[in-house]
Design a protein around this motif. Structure first.
Motif, PDB file in Angstrom:
ATOM      1  N   VAL A 126      -4.124  48.866  55.311  1.00  0.00           N
ATOM      2  CA  VAL A 126      -4.286  47.713  54.429  1.00  0.00           C
ATOM      3  C   VAL A 126      -4.022  46.459  55.252  1.00  0.00           C
ATOM      4  CG1 VAL A 126      -3.683  48.914  52.284  1.00  0.00           C
ATOM      5  CG2 VAL A 126      -1.882  47.891  53.659  1.00  0.00           C
ATOM      6  N   LYS A 127      -4.312  45.311  54.691  1.00  0.00           N
ATOM      7  CA  LYS A 127      -4.130  44.059  55.420  1.00  0.00           C
ATOM      8  C   LYS A 127      -2.669  43.925  55.868  1.00  0.00           C
ATOM      9  CE  LYS A 127      -4.762  39.103  55.043  1.00  0.00           C
ATOM     10  NZ  LYS A 127      -5.123  37.989  54.194  1.00  0.00           N
ATOM     11  N   GLY A 128      -2.477  43.792  57.143  1.00  0.00           N
ATOM     12  CA  GLY A 128      -1.141  43.586  57.697  1.00  0.00           C
ATOM     13  C   GLY A 128      -0.353  44.837  57.998  1.00  0.00           C
ATOM     14  N   GLY A 129      -0.906  46.022  57.689  1.00  0.00           N
ATOM     15  CA  GLY A 129      -0.152  47.242  57.969  1.00  0.00           C
ATOM     16  C   GLY A 129      -0.767  48.478  57.351  1.00  0.00           C
ATOM     17  N   LEU A 130       0.105  49.323  56.805  1.00  0.00           N
ATOM     18  CA  LEU A 130      -0.322  50.605  56.255  1.00  0.00           C
ATOM     19  C   LEU A 130       0.260  50.812  54.861  1.00  0.00           C
ATOM     20  CD1 LEU A 130       0.392  52.645  59.499  1.00  0.00           C
ATOM     21  CD2 LEU A 130      -1.884  52.191  58.572  1.00  0.00           C
ATOM     22  N   GLN A 131      -0.458  51.587  54.056  1.00  0.00           N
ATOM     23  CA  GLN A 131       0.050  51.973  52.741  1.00  0.00           C
ATOM     24  C   GLN A 131       0.654  53.365  52.869  1.00  0.00           C
ATOM     25  OE1 GLN A 131      -2.247  51.124  49.111  1.00  0.00           O
ATOM     26  NE2 GLN A 131      -2.156  53.324  48.767  1.00  0.00           N
ATOM     27  N   VAL A 132       1.836  53.554  52.275  1.00  0.00           N
ATOM     28  CA  VAL A 132       2.544  54.828  52.356  1.00  0.00           C
ATOM     29  C   VAL A 132       2.804  55.344  50.950  1.00  0.00           C
ATOM     30  CG1 VAL A 132       4.615  55.982  53.226  1.00  0.00           C
ATOM     31  CG2 VAL A 132       3.678  54.029  54.474  1.00  0.00           C
ATOM     32  N   LYS A 137       3.331  53.741  45.649  1.00  0.00           N
ATOM     33  CA  LYS A 137       2.781  53.077  46.833  1.00  0.00           C
ATOM     34  C   LYS A 137       3.814  52.141  47.447  1.00  0.00           C
ATOM     35  CE  LYS A 137      -1.951  53.212  45.162  1.00  0.00           C
ATOM     36  NZ  LYS A 137      -3.056  52.442  44.607  1.00  0.00           N
ATOM     37  N   ALA A 138       3.913  52.205  48.769  1.00  0.00           N
ATOM     38  CA  ALA A 138       4.822  51.321  49.504  1.00  0.00           C
ATOM     39  C   ALA A 138       4.052  50.734  50.677  1.00  0.00           C
ATOM     40  CB  ALA A 138       6.040  52.094  49.976  1.00  0.00           C
ATOM     41  N   PHE A 139       4.552  49.620  51.204  1.00  0.00           N
ATOM     42  CA  PHE A 139       3.896  48.914  52.304  1.00  0.00           C
ATOM     43  C   PHE A 139       4.713  49.075  53.580  1.00  0.00           C
ATOM     44  CE2 PHE A 139       3.309  44.823  54.668  1.00  0.00           C
ATOM     45  CZ  PHE A 139       2.004  45.065  55.087  1.00  0.00           C
ATOM     46  N   LEU A 140       4.037  49.441  54.659  1.00  0.00           N
ATOM     47  CA  LEU A 140       4.631  49.536  55.995  1.00  0.00           C
ATOM     48  C   LEU A 140       3.954  48.479  56.856  1.00  0.00           C
ATOM     49  CD1 LEU A 140       6.384  50.993  58.142  1.00  0.00           C
ATOM     50  CD2 LEU A 140       4.457  52.551  58.490  1.00  0.00           C
ATOM     51  N   PRO A 141       4.636  47.356  57.132  1.00  0.00           N
ATOM     52  CA  PRO A 141       4.019  46.319  57.967  1.00  0.00           C
ATOM     53  C   PRO A 141       3.680  46.872  59.354  1.00  0.00           C
ATOM     54  CG  PRO A 141       6.038  45.514  56.932  1.00  0.00           C
ATOM     55  CD  PRO A 141       5.981  46.992  56.698  1.00  0.00           C
ATOM     56  N   GLY A 142       2.610  46.383  59.925  1.00  0.00           N
ATOM     57  CA  GLY A 142       2.202  46.825  61.264  1.00  0.00           C
ATOM     58  C   GLY A 142       3.311  46.648  62.284  1.00  0.00           C
ATOM     59  N   SER A 143       4.141  45.626  62.126  1.00  0.00           N
ATOM     60  CA  SER A 143       5.239  45.365  63.060  1.00  0.00           C
ATOM     61  C   SER A 143       6.386  46.363  62.914  1.00  0.00           C
ATOM     62  CB  SER A 143       5.780  43.947  62.849  1.00  0.00           C
ATOM     63  OG  SER A 143       6.332  43.840  61.544  1.00  0.00           O
ATOM     64  N   GLN A 144       6.367  47.174  61.847  1.00  0.00           N
ATOM     65  CA  GLN A 144       7.463  48.111  61.582  1.00  0.00           C
ATOM     66  C   GLN A 144       7.077  49.572  61.830  1.00  0.00           C
ATOM     67  OE1 GLN A 144      10.652  47.183  60.735  1.00  0.00           O
ATOM     68  NE2 GLN A 144       9.915  45.104  61.102  1.00  0.00           N
ATOM     69  N   VAL A 145       5.895  49.789  62.457  1.00  0.00           N
ATOM     70  CA  VAL A 145       5.417  51.155  62.679  1.00  0.00           C
ATOM     71  C   VAL A 145       6.081  51.774  63.912  1.00  0.00           C
ATOM     72  CG1 VAL A 145       3.386  52.588  63.151  1.00  0.00           C
ATOM     73  CG2 VAL A 145       3.228  50.685  61.533  1.00  0.00           C
ATOM     74  N   PRO A 149       4.596  46.627  69.228  1.00  0.00           N
ATOM     75  CA  PRO A 149       3.364  46.479  68.427  1.00  0.00           C
ATOM     76  C   PRO A 149       2.288  47.467  68.877  1.00  0.00           C
ATOM     77  CG  PRO A 149       4.169  44.334  69.123  1.00  0.00           C
ATOM     78  CD  PRO A 149       5.010  45.353  69.833  1.00  0.00           C
ATOM     79  N   THR A 150       1.601  48.033  67.917  1.00  0.00           N
ATOM     80  CA  THR A 150       0.526  48.984  68.207  1.00  0.00           C
ATOM     81  C   THR A 150      -0.767  48.473  67.584  1.00  0.00           C
ATOM     82  OG1 THR A 150      -0.171  51.282  68.014  1.00  0.00           O
ATOM     83  CG2 THR A 150       1.141  50.443  66.214  1.00  0.00           C
ATOM     84  N   ARG A 151      -1.831  48.620  68.333  1.00  0.00           N
ATOM     85  CA  ARG A 151      -3.131  48.120  67.857  1.00  0.00           C
ATOM     86  C   ARG A 151      -3.860  49.139  66.988  1.00  0.00           C
ATOM     87  NH1 ARG A 151      -4.759  43.420  70.507  1.00  0.00           N
ATOM     88  NH2 ARG A 151      -3.556  42.971  72.384  1.00  0.00           N
ATOM     89  N   ASN A 152      -3.694  50.421  67.286  1.00  0.00           N
ATOM     90  CA  ASN A 152      -4.452  51.456  66.582  1.00  0.00           C
ATOM     91  C   ASN A 152      -3.631  52.052  65.434  1.00  0.00           C
ATOM     92  OD1 ASN A 152      -6.207  53.408  65.779  1.00  0.00           O
ATOM     93  ND2 ASN A 152      -6.040  54.655  67.627  1.00  0.00           N
ATOM     94  N   LEU A 153      -3.589  51.345  64.317  1.00  0.00           N
ATOM     95  CA  LEU A 153      -2.841  51.826  63.156  1.00  0.00           C
ATOM     96  C   LEU A 153      -3.526  53.006  62.475  1.00  0.00           C
ATOM     97  CD1 LEU A 153      -1.657  48.471  61.520  1.00  0.00           C
ATOM     98  CD2 LEU A 153      -0.332  50.047  62.935  1.00  0.00           C
ATOM     99  N   LEU A 177       8.696  49.200  53.776  1.00  0.00           N
ATOM    100  CA  LEU A 177       9.336  50.230  54.593  1.00  0.00           C
ATOM    101  C   LEU A 177       9.382  49.833  56.062  1.00  0.00           C
ATOM    102  CD1 LEU A 177       7.408  53.311  53.148  1.00  0.00           C
ATOM    103  CD2 LEU A 177       9.635  52.442  52.415  1.00  0.00           C
ATOM    104  N   SER A 178      10.247  50.522  56.804  1.00  0.00           N
ATOM    105  CA  SER A 178      10.298  50.352  58.252  1.00  0.00           C
ATOM    106  C   SER A 178      10.493  51.707  58.902  1.00  0.00           C
ATOM    107  CB  SER A 178      11.442  49.429  58.654  1.00  0.00           C
ATOM    108  OG  SER A 178      11.559  49.409  60.070  1.00  0.00           O
ATOM    109  N   ARG A 179       9.681  52.011  59.878  1.00  0.00           N
ATOM    110  CA  ARG A 179       9.884  53.166  60.739  1.00  0.00           C
ATOM    111  C   ARG A 179      10.588  52.698  62.012  1.00  0.00           C
ATOM    112  NH1 ARG A 179       6.320  55.774  64.507  1.00  0.00           N
ATOM    113  NH2 ARG A 179       7.134  57.851  64.931  1.00  0.00           N
ATOM    114  N   ARG A 180      10.316  51.456  62.390  1.00  0.00           N
ATOM    115  CA  ARG A 180      10.894  50.877  63.604  1.00  0.00           C
ATOM    116  C   ARG A 180      12.424  50.865  63.554  1.00  0.00           C
ATOM    117  NH1 ARG A 180       9.564  44.826  65.089  1.00  0.00           N
ATOM    118  NH2 ARG A 180      11.744  44.339  64.928  1.00  0.00           N
ATOM    119  N   ALA A 181      13.000  50.571  62.394  1.00  0.00           N
ATOM    120  CA  ALA A 181      14.457  50.546  62.246  1.00  0.00           C
ATOM    121  C   ALA A 181      15.068  51.895  62.608  1.00  0.00           C
ATOM    122  CB  ALA A 181      14.844  50.159  60.825  1.00  0.00           C
TER     123      ALA A 181
END
Length: 192
Positions: A126-132, A137-145, A149-153, A177-181
């Motif tokens: 989704v815009k700005g990241g991923l849906q989990v 439904k929850a939002f995972l920002p691209g910066s928290q994957v 930073p990763t380009r291929n989400l 959500l955050s996976r990075r944490a």
């Protein structure tokens, strides 16, 4: 010897009716979860008794899993969300999906309160990241994957991970959500 027969009065009937209604009907409120029993599984609807004066019908689709299989039988005990005690036709308006969703939100709220992790499957970009999917439904920002930073989400779609909840607002239906944490915490433990 003739026995004199006594007949119940209308006051006796009223007392019996009040006693029956008190025993048979737990406090059923709108916009809350109630327990019910499946009376009948029809071709389009499931008829559910929640102990109110009338039964409620729930669309059969609310009982199907992702593969379209039906998992409900007459006699099953279920939880339902009471949308309205009575509609135009005198039936209760019930929803199993809303009850399930409300229970998931309650579980997530407990996990936030106890600083616990949640497990979820990444479903789409989704815009700005991923849906989990964590039950809702929850939002995972691209910066928290990842740590960096990763380009291929897209490569994460379909994968399941543990996540830390960094923002939670049930009224707005918003979970971030955050996976990075978690990855940062693991890295610190390895250094330690």
């Amino acid at each position: 010897m003739a026995t004199q027969q006594t007949y119940p009065t209308s006051a006796d009937f009223e007392a019996l009716l009040a006693e029956f209604e008190q025993d048979a009907q737990p406090e059923i409120r709108e916009n809350q979860i109630a327990s019910g029993t499946v009376l009948e599984v029809g071709p389009d609807f499931v008829l559910v008794d929640i102990g109110f004066k009338s039964e409620g019908r729930i669309a059969l689709s609310e009982f199907k899993d992702e593969d379209g299989k039906l998992h409900i039988n007459a006699g099953d005990k279920i939880e339902v969300f009471v949308e309205s005690k009575e509609n135009d036709m005198g039936q209760c308006v019930l929803s199993k999906e809303k009850a399930d969703r409300l229970r998931v939100w309650e579980e997530i709220a407990k996990k936030v309160e106890n600083d616990e992790l949640v497990r979820g499957r990444i479903t789409q970009r989704v815009k700005g990241g991923l849906q989990v999917d964590i039950g809702v439904k929850a939002f995972l920002p691209g910066s928290q994957v990842e740590l960096r930073p990763t380009r291929n989400l897209d490569r994460y779609i379909g994968q399941e991970f543990a996540f830390k909840i960094i923002k939670f607002n049930q009224q707005r239906g918003n979970i971030v959500l955050s996976r990075r944490a978690l990855l940062e915490k693991e890295r610190e433990q390895l250094k330690g």
